[in-house]
Enzyme design. Structure first.
Site, short mmCIF file in Angstrom:
data_model
loop_
_atom_site.label_atom_id
_atom_site.label_comp_id
_atom_site.label_asym_id
_atom_site.label_seq_id
_atom_site.Cartn_x
_atom_site.Cartn_y
_atom_site.Cartn_z
N SER A 68 0.84 -1.18 0.00
CA SER A 68 0.00 0.00 0.00
C SER A 68 0.89 1.25 0.00
O SER A 68 1.66 1.42 -0.94
CB SER A 68 -0.98 -0.03 1.18
OG SER A 68 -1.97 0.97 1.04
N HIS B 95 -7.38 -5.42 -1.37
CA HIS B 95 -6.20 -4.66 -0.98
C HIS B 95 -5.26 -5.45 -0.07
O HIS B 95 -4.06 -5.27 -0.11
CB HIS B 95 -6.63 -3.35 -0.30
CG HIS B 95 -5.52 -2.37 -0.16
ND1 HIS B 95 -4.81 -1.88 -1.23
CD2 HIS B 95 -5.00 -1.76 0.93
CE1 HIS B 95 -3.90 -1.03 -0.81
NE2 HIS B 95 -3.99 -0.93 0.50
#
Length: 175
Positions: free
Chosen positions: A40, A151
């Site tokens: 991320s 994610h």
């Protein structure tokens, strides 16, 4: 107060590199065998690092962001990025300045890119763009896309695969 507001890849990257320099000075890290990895925002920092320095001999980016303006336009919650930079339609310079793809011609670090195909936070296109750009400039790279994953990876076989790939990548380039 967030010190990287409007300055991704600025003071935050200097802080990371100061930490690296400290670890080298303490004899903990070998300057000839440095790797960088993250997921991320950490993936973004790994991508940024390979465009800013050649000190790292291998990199792994998971669910990173390579082009902040296009990421803003395709992610599920762009208000987060708007808080940092405003709108890319009104203030494109900050987005462009802080995007790793802006400096991709400087990249030479072998880079493993990992991504879930159902990621709506940092969409797959970010990793595909990085992969294509690295290939274009002859940088050793590999893109692994995990089906059904968002994610953060959840499926056990994908978690195991990710760990094995990261270890293998660093073994190959840092030993």
């Amino acid at each position: 107060m967030v010190l990287n507001r409007g300055d991704w890849g600025g003071a935050d990257f200097k802080d990371v590199m100061a930490g690296v320099d400290y670890l080298i000075a303490q004899g903990i890290a070998d300057p000839q065998r440095l790797g960088v990895a993250g997921w991320s925002y950490g993936g973004y920092m790994a991508e940024w690092a390979i465009t800013q320095t050649s000190r790292f001999k291998a990199a792994v980016s998971g669910a990173g962001m390579s082009d902040l303006a296009s990421e803003f336009s395709t992610e599920v919650h762009p208000a987060y990025d708007e808080w940092f930079y405003g709108l890319p339609y009104e203030k494109p310079d900050g987005f462009r300045h802080s995007s790793p793809l802006t400096y991709i011609k400087n990249a030479h670090t072998p880079t493993l890119i990992l991504q879930g195909d159902a990621d709506v936070i940092d969409p797959l296109g970010q990793s595909q763009a990085l992969y294509r750009a690295l290939k274009r400039y002859g940088v050793e790279t590999e893109l692994v896309v995990y089906p059904r994953e968002g994610h953060g990876l959840k499926e056990e076989k994908h978690l195991v695969d990710r760990l094995n790939r990261i270890v293998g990548w660093f073994d190959k380039h840092l030993k």
